[in-house]
Structures are given as structure tokens and as C-alpha cells.
Design an enzyme around this catalytic site. Structure first.
Site, mmCIF file in Angstrom:
data_model
loop_
_atom_site.group_PDB
_atom_site.id
_atom_site.type_symbol
_atom_site.label_atom_id
_atom_site.label_comp_id
_atom_site.label_asym_id
_atom_site.label_seq_id
_atom_site.Cartn_x
_atom_site.Cartn_y
_atom_site.Cartn_z
ATOM 1 N NE ARG A 209 -2.664 -1.339 3.552
ATOM 2 C CZ ARG A 209 -3.071 -2.521 4.023
ATOM 3 N NH1 ARG A 209 -3.869 -3.279 3.304
ATOM 4 N NH2 ARG A 209 -2.694 -2.934 5.204
ATOM 5 C CG ASP A 247 -14.370 -6.103 -1.946
ATOM 6 O OD1 ASP A 247 -13.147 -6.292 -1.875
ATOM 7 O OD2 ASP A 247 -15.205 -6.893 -1.458
ATOM 8 C CB SER A 248 -17.988 -9.100 -4.328
ATOM 9 O OG SER A 248 -17.165 -9.815 -3.428
ATOM 10 C CB ALA A 277 -13.254 -8.189 -9.311
ATOM 11 C CG ASP A 294 -4.752 -8.054 -2.434
ATOM 12 O OD1 ASP A 294 -4.231 -9.183 -2.500
ATOM 13 O OD2 ASP A 294 -4.910 -7.443 -1.361
ATOM 14 C CB CYS A 334 -3.016 -14.140 -0.458
ATOM 15 S SG CYS A 334 -4.773 -14.340 -0.732
HETATM 16 N N1 SAH Z 1 -6.525 -5.359 -0.946
HETATM 17 C C1 SAH Z 1 -7.290 -5.494 0.267
HETATM 18 C C2 SAH Z 1 -7.516 -6.953 0.655
HETATM 19 C C3 SAH Z 1 -8.249 -7.775 -0.375
HETATM 20 S S1 SAH Z 1 -8.892 -9.257 0.237
HETATM 21 C C4 SAH Z 1 -6.622 -4.678 1.385
HETATM 22 O O1 SAH Z 1 -5.500 -4.197 1.206
HETATM 23 O O2 SAH Z 1 -7.233 -4.526 2.451
HETATM 24 C C5 SAH Z 1 -9.878 -9.819 -1.053
HETATM 25 C C6 SAH Z 1 -11.175 -9.055 -1.258
HETATM 26 O O3 SAH Z 1 -11.799 -9.603 -2.411
HETATM 27 C C7 SAH Z 1 -12.201 -9.155 -0.147
HETATM 28 O O4 SAH Z 1 -12.541 -7.866 0.272
HETATM 29 C C8 SAH Z 1 -13.431 -9.814 -0.806
HETATM 30 O O5 SAH Z 1 -14.648 -9.247 -0.352
HETATM 31 C C9 SAH Z 1 -13.204 -9.499 -2.246
HETATM 32 N N2 SAH Z 1 -13.817 -10.395 -3.243
HETATM 33 C C10 SAH Z 1 -13.906 -11.737 -3.208
HETATM 34 N N3 SAH Z 1 -14.447 -12.204 -4.353
HETATM 35 C C11 SAH Z 1 -14.686 -11.113 -5.127
HETATM 36 C C12 SAH Z 1 -15.225 -10.929 -6.438
HETATM 37 N N4 SAH Z 1 -15.596 -11.969 -7.183
HETATM 38 N N5 SAH Z 1 -15.315 -9.674 -6.929
HETATM 39 C C13 SAH Z 1 -14.923 -8.613 -6.185
HETATM 40 N N6 SAH Z 1 -14.405 -8.737 -4.951
HETATM 41 C C14 SAH Z 1 -14.290 -9.965 -4.428
#
Ligand code: SAH
Length: 391
Positions: A209, A247-248, A277, A294, A334
Site C-alpha cells: 500500500r 469489491d463484492s 471483479a 489483490d 495470497c
Molecule cells: N486489498 C485489500 C484486501 C483484499 S482481500 C486490502 O488491502 O485490504 C480480497 C477481497 O476480495 C475481499 O474484500 C473480498 O470481499 C473481495 N472479493 C472476493 N471475491 C470477489 C469478487 N468476485 N469480486 C470482487 N471482490 C471480491
């Protein structure tokens, strides 16, 4: 105490510092091997090697805690915790009061995670062995760093495999409020430690970040899989032209909006969008100068790896197509089961199919509060690449 004797040659990895003993490596035992307990480990010739936590219900039968003959008691944990705390306090500075205090194997305490969020600790006990020592561990935490409260978020697949039920609740002190205010590099965030993902915040992305904020100036940024808007706040802090937070999860995005507001970016150019996404990246025709990708872990088991690499390729392929010439992609995986070299190959495949020429400008990964034991490289779950597309 239970004594376990390893098969010939199966002692070597353990002697070299790997903390895991699978059931197939054990030749015989002395004592009751049907209990969760501290166990002494010997080689085939009865030489003592180390001491660990035994769980008869798991294929991963023992996790080593020490290669020294020392009692596993409150004072053992206070020493380990104090070492971990000193290192974090020295390295992270006063502008960060949320970090991982104990990172399992990376802090030589397999099965235990402790995260600090301002004046709360959040613990995860992943193994039956650590669960059986909860009282000592909590007493040691209170001894080394008294907090307002200690909360537990022991959930998930590893716990199931250990034969344990999920456990969520207050372990000590005062129950946490709905959200806790933390600071990370001077940026402010609200964290829901009761219901949020992981223990409430993705502490492991702190360095990336910060890196984003150095790249964001004058650029349009898409923060895909944004959770509570961590990367978005840093993008604005780095003077991004506009930031899309995607985000979802509705609860995550509600906190993202509050986090933007808390840092003074409520009216900064950008949008917060809820959606899938995968679909958005495939269907949208928007262009961005910087994209952060991410996603959650797409491979929870080794067997999921094929499907997962397909998912990572899809995301990276479509993200690369949205970048302007000279654009930057911060892409992550991850998944513990996807090694760094394979991740890079998947991203290479995506670049080829997207028809873009790409350079790696930085390798990204765990910050210093998520150490990986050199003896347990499997602990490196987070890998990332900062990429720049040519034209
Ligand atoms: N980058 C973030 C952490 C991401 S964790 C940070 O720095 O805090 C992964 C995220 O993906 C979660 O918030 C989850 O809600 C989201 N997610 C999971 N499946 C998804 C999808 N199909 N489309 C969009 N977001 C999704």
C-alpha cells in the site's frame, strides 16, 4: 511426557529446523499417543531432537516449538512474545499501531496468530496443541503488553482439520467496540475485528500500500478486490487523479467509504463500486493508469491449483487490457499453494495473451511483521509483482 521416535533418516528435515512431523515419519512412541500434549522427539537412535505439540487427530502429527530442552509454559511464551514485540516496536515506528505480533511458524510458534489493533489483540489458535495452551498464552500476552482486551477469531479450515470447532469471542479484558480505529503509516482505518475478514484487516499488504502511494501521483487508479479501501486511501494520499474502489462485499465497502472519509478523501475524485471483479474486468471498457489486483486466495488446497491458475490468468489478462500505455499493475496471489515462480509464469501467460510487453519493476510480498521461517518456506503465502506495460 509423550516420546516419539522417528523412522531412520526422517529426522533430517526436523534437525535442520523444519517444524512439521507427519504421521508417516513416526516409527514408535512411548506414552499415550492418543492425547493432545507436548511431545519429545527423538531420532531412530534415541537422540533427543526437539519438543513440540502433538495432535493424534491430524496427519500433521507434531509441530515443533523448540530445539532446546526447555519447559513449554507461560514463561516460554512470554519470552517468544516479548522478542516478537520488541522487533515490531523497533521496526514499525509510532505511526503504525496495527501489525502482526505472531506469525505462526515465522515466529517459531506454529498454530498461533496474534494481531495487534491499537489497544486490542486478536488471536487465532489454529491447532489443538496451541488451543490446549491458550491459558498460558493469554497470561503471557497480558504479561508482556497489557491491552484493553484480547479477542479470539479461531475459525477456518485448518482448525477443522485439527478436529476443532470454531471459537470467536472475548478472551480477556473489555469486549471490543463495533469498529476499532487504527493507524498505519499515519493513515487512519476502522477495523471490524469481530466480523471482518481474516482478523479484520489485511495487515500483510502494508508495504505494498505504501509503495502504491509512491506511484499514484496524477494517475487514475483501479483498486480491485479493495476490501475496506486500504490501497484506495494510500492512492489518494499519493495524489492520485481518481480512484475506483471495487469489491463484492457490502460491509467491506461501507467501511471503505468511512475510511476514505476519515482520511479526508470523502469528496476526492473516484467511485466506490460493488460487484464481481471477474465480470467487471471482462466487460468494462474503462482504462486506468494503475490497477491493484489483490484477489482472495483462489487455491485453498493443493488440488485446487489448476483451477486457481486459470483464475489468476483470467484476472491478470483482463487487468492488463485495461491499462494505459506505461500503466502499472500491482498483482498479488495470497495462495500458499501457488509458489512465486509459478505465479510469475501465470502472469507471463496473461501478458502474452493480452498482447502487452511488460517489465517487472518490483517484487512484492510480506512486510517485516509477517516473517517467513527460512526452515519453513511454505510460510510464504503472499507474493506480488509490480509490473509496467510498455505500450
Ligand atoms: N486489498 C485489500 C484486501 C483484499 S482481500 C486490502 O488491502 O485490504 C480480497 C477481497 O476480495 C475481499 O474484500 C473480498 O470481499 C473481495 N472479493 C472476493 N471475491 C470477489 C469478487 N468476485 N469480486 C470482487 N471482490 C471480491
Amino acid at each position: 511426557m509423550l516420546q516419539l521416535f522417528l523412522k531412520p533418516s526422517r529426522d533430517l528435515p526436523i534437525r535442520r529446523g523444519h517444524p512439521w512431523i507427519f504421521s508417516g515419519a513416526i516409527e514408535r512412541c512411548e506414552g499415550d499417543d492418543q492425547v493432545v500434549d507436548v511431545a519429545d522427539i527423538y531420532d531412530n537412535k534415541k537422540n533427543w531432537i526437539g519438543r513440540g505439540l502433538h495432535n493424534p487427530k491430524s496427519q500433521l502429527r507434531v509441530r515443533l516449538l523448540t530445539w532446546n530442552k526447555q519447559p513449554i509454559d507461560q514463561s516460554f511464551f512470554s519470552t517468544r512474545l516479548a522478542q516478537a514485540l520488541t522487533f515490531r516496536s523497533e521496526q514499525l515506528g509510532a505511526a503504525t499501531n496495527a501489525y502482526r505480533l505472531i506469525n505462526g511458524e515465522g515466529d517459531f510458534l506454529p498454530g498461533l496468530i496474534v494481531d495487534r489493533y491499537a489497544d486490542y489483540f486478536v488471536c487465532q489458535f489454529y491447532t489443538a496443541g496451541m488451543e490446549s495452551l491458550k491459558k498460558e498464552i493469554i497470561a503471557a500476552l497480558i504479561e508482556i503488553a497489557p491491552m484493553t482486551g484480547i479477542f479470539e477469531r479461531s475459525e477456518g479450515r485448518v482448525r477443522e482439520e485439527e478436529g476443532l470447532e470454531p471459537a470467536v469471542g472475548v478472551l480477556a479484558g473489555i469486549a471490543p467496540p463495533e469498529t476499532i480505529g487504527i493507524e498505519e503509516n499515519g493513515r487512519k482505518f476502522l477495523v471490524d475485528i469481530r466480523r471482518g475478514q481474516k482478523t479484520g484487516f489485511f495487515l500483510d499488504q502494508r508495504d505494498s500500500r505504501q509503495f502504491l502511494s509512491t506511484l499514484a501521483r496524477g494517475r487514475s487508479v483501479l483498486n480491485c478486490f479493495a476490501y475496506t479501501g486500504g490501497f484506495s486511501v494510500y492512492a489518494h494520499a499519493g495524489f492520485a487523479k481518481q480512484v475506483v474502489t471495487f469489491d463484492s462485499s457490502l460491509p467491506a465497502l461501507e467501511l471503505a467509504e468511512k475510511n476514505l472519509e476519515l482520511n479526508g478523501y470523502a469528496d476526492a475524485p473516484g467511485e466506490v463500486i460493488k460487484g464481481d471483479a471477474f465480470a467487471y474486468l471482462k466487460e468494462s471498457d474503462s482504462k486506468f493508469d494503475v490497477i491493484v489486483l489483490d484477489p482472495p486466495s483462489l487455491a485453498h488446497r493443493r488440488g485446487d491449483l489448476d483451477a486457481a491458475t486459470g483464475g489468476y490468468k483470467f484476472l491478470n489478462l483482463h487487468a492488463l487490457k485495461h491499462l494505459t500505455p506505461g500503466g502499472i499493475l500491482l498483482t498479488f496471489s495470497c495462495s500458499q499453494h501457488l509458489p512465486r515462480d509459478l505465479f510469475q509464469k501465470v502472469v507471463f501467460g496473461a501478458a502474452v495473451d493480452a498482447g502487452r510487453k511488460v517489465t517487472i519493476i518490483k517484487q512484492l510480498g510480506h512486510p517485516i511483521d509477517h516473517p517467513v521461517s527460512l526452515h519453513h518456506p511454505e510460510g510464504e503465502y503472499l507474493k506480488g509483482l509490480a509490473l509496467r506495460v510498455m505500450d
